[in-house]
Design a protein around this motif. Sequence first.
Motif, mmCIF file in Angstrom:
data_model
loop_
_atom_site.group_PDB
_atom_site.id
_atom_site.type_symbol
_atom_site.label_atom_id
_atom_site.label_comp_id
_atom_site.label_asym_id
_atom_site.label_seq_id
_atom_site.Cartn_x
_atom_site.Cartn_y
_atom_site.Cartn_z
ATOM 1 N N THR A 1 0.842 -1.192 0.000
ATOM 2 C CA THR A 1 0.000 0.000 0.000
ATOM 3 C C THR A 1 0.878 1.244 0.000
ATOM 4 O O THR A 1 2.075 1.188 0.321
ATOM 5 N N ALA A 2 0.277 2.374 -0.330
ATOM 6 C CA ALA A 2 1.021 3.626 -0.308
ATOM 7 C C ALA A 2 1.526 3.937 1.100
ATOM 8 O O ALA A 2 2.638 4.437 1.279
ATOM 9 N N ASN B 1 8.059 5.383 -9.697
ATOM 10 C CA ASN B 1 6.632 5.119 -9.884
ATOM 11 C C ASN B 1 5.964 4.543 -8.647
ATOM 12 O O ASN B 1 4.826 4.066 -8.723
ATOM 13 N N PHE B 2 6.651 4.611 -7.509
ATOM 14 C CA PHE B 2 6.136 3.998 -6.285
ATOM 15 C C PHE B 2 5.292 5.011 -5.515
ATOM 16 O O PHE B 2 5.801 5.909 -4.856
ATOM 17 N N ALA C 1 -3.961 7.578 -3.108
ATOM 18 C CA ALA C 1 -3.496 7.016 -1.837
ATOM 19 C C ALA C 1 -2.093 7.508 -1.524
ATOM 20 O O ALA C 1 -1.757 7.795 -0.367
ATOM 21 N N GLY C 2 -1.264 7.609 -2.550
ATOM 22 C CA GLY C 2 0.088 8.125 -2.348
ATOM 23 C C GLY C 2 0.084 9.580 -1.919
ATOM 24 O O GLY C 2 0.843 9.987 -1.025
ATOM 25 N N LEU C 3 -0.774 10.387 -2.528
ATOM 26 C CA LEU C 3 -0.870 11.797 -2.150
ATOM 27 C C LEU C 3 -1.334 11.951 -0.708
ATOM 28 O O LEU C 3 -0.930 12.880 -0.004
ATOM 29 N N HIS D 1 -0.026 17.024 1.942
ATOM 30 C CA HIS D 1 -0.958 17.270 3.040
ATOM 31 C C HIS D 1 -1.758 18.550 2.797
ATOM 32 O O HIS D 1 -1.680 19.512 3.560
ATOM 33 N N PRO D 2 -2.574 18.546 1.724
ATOM 34 C CA PRO D 2 -3.416 19.715 1.471
ATOM 35 C C PRO D 2 -4.497 19.860 2.520
ATOM 36 O O PRO D 2 -4.788 18.924 3.279
#
Length: 402
Positions: free
Chosen positions: A63-64, A92-93, A254-256, A261-262
């Motif tokens: 998972t991210a 690309n991870f 999920a990575g973002l 952290h917007p």
Amino acid sequence: MRFRRTLIAAMVSVTVLAGTGAAAAGAAVSDEQATITTPPAGSKAWVRDHSLGRDLPDPAKATAAEAAAFFASLTPAQQQRLVQLYPLVVGNFDGAPAALRYQANALAMRDELEREQVRATDPALTSDARDVAAARVATLQSLLTPGRQILVFDPRGRGLVAEVYGDLTTAEKVSVLVPGSDVDLTHFEGTDQPLKYAAGMGQALRAEEQQVSPGTGTAVIAWAGYVTPVGLGADAATGRLAEAAAPRLESLLAGLAVTAHPASPPSLFCHSYGSVVCGVAAPAIRQSATGGVTDMVVLGSPGMDVPDAAALGDGVRLWATARNPGDWIGNVPYLEIGGLGHGADPTSSGFGSHVIASTGADGHTGYLNPGTASLRNFADIALDRYADVTCSGNDGGCVAGL
């Protein structure tokens, strides 16, 4: 299969060609594209690598959040070692730090550039193959310009790429642009009519956000991270490529969630076939821990492969951009028969979207042109300035209760 292709060709010729001209006829029978659903090159060697005295997270399964924890546990020297050995994996991870991904993708692009430079002058190849290689050389040289931030790079097939505009790690507001058909590595950017390309669209959106709210930190990702349809054939008429793309978009988000952290969840701007991708991905998008929902904006949409906005799930607020009179997508039948077509029109009254104005826009790719109501609306939505959004019909109904 022959009947299916005949039906698709007939569908396109009867509906779309009326608005686009006979030149599109050849595109109606375009070859189907091979999806990319496996991890990038180097992943098998990465999984077998135990030189750090520990297992490395499997790019196909991690998972991210697991990836983020792994990279955070490494020393800078260990991070650099993995970047040098496995640039395509690190680059690309989803969950890896953005700066590390930019660095890794720059290395991967330099490697690919060297290969394509050889191919571009190889007399053993056909002239068409050399031309393709030369086009990739030109694109890679541009993407390697110092200061560019490439978040995704995968040279397989027609090539996948995503670029970030702004500082992703400090941005208060993050937007993701999901483009439609005919986008790939060599069609990611262009100097001729730049707003026809994903890069130009992403840059225009961020420029408008900065103009509307200069004091707000923003970042926009132009995400051509999936295999898009070519032309108006089988792939454009079905959801096959969208179904393969949706997990990749979900992984990006999920990575973002663990690397950026917007103040609110990233907004999605989904153009043309990209709105099908967003529609398929939407049910997996959950409300944030604070109850925030993802603003999803569709423009030039042929449908979303869902019957209505409610089918997208509680984690999404859907905005549909009023179709301008010059957009040929209006000639596409909004229906689904035997897997062909993408269903109801998101701008229709019964779909349940918040329908926004597009005054001044013209054509299928004209929604982000400077001075259009649509571009300003996109910026206002991305910035959570809902009271400033202009609704279709100027009745204010699309923002009631927000």
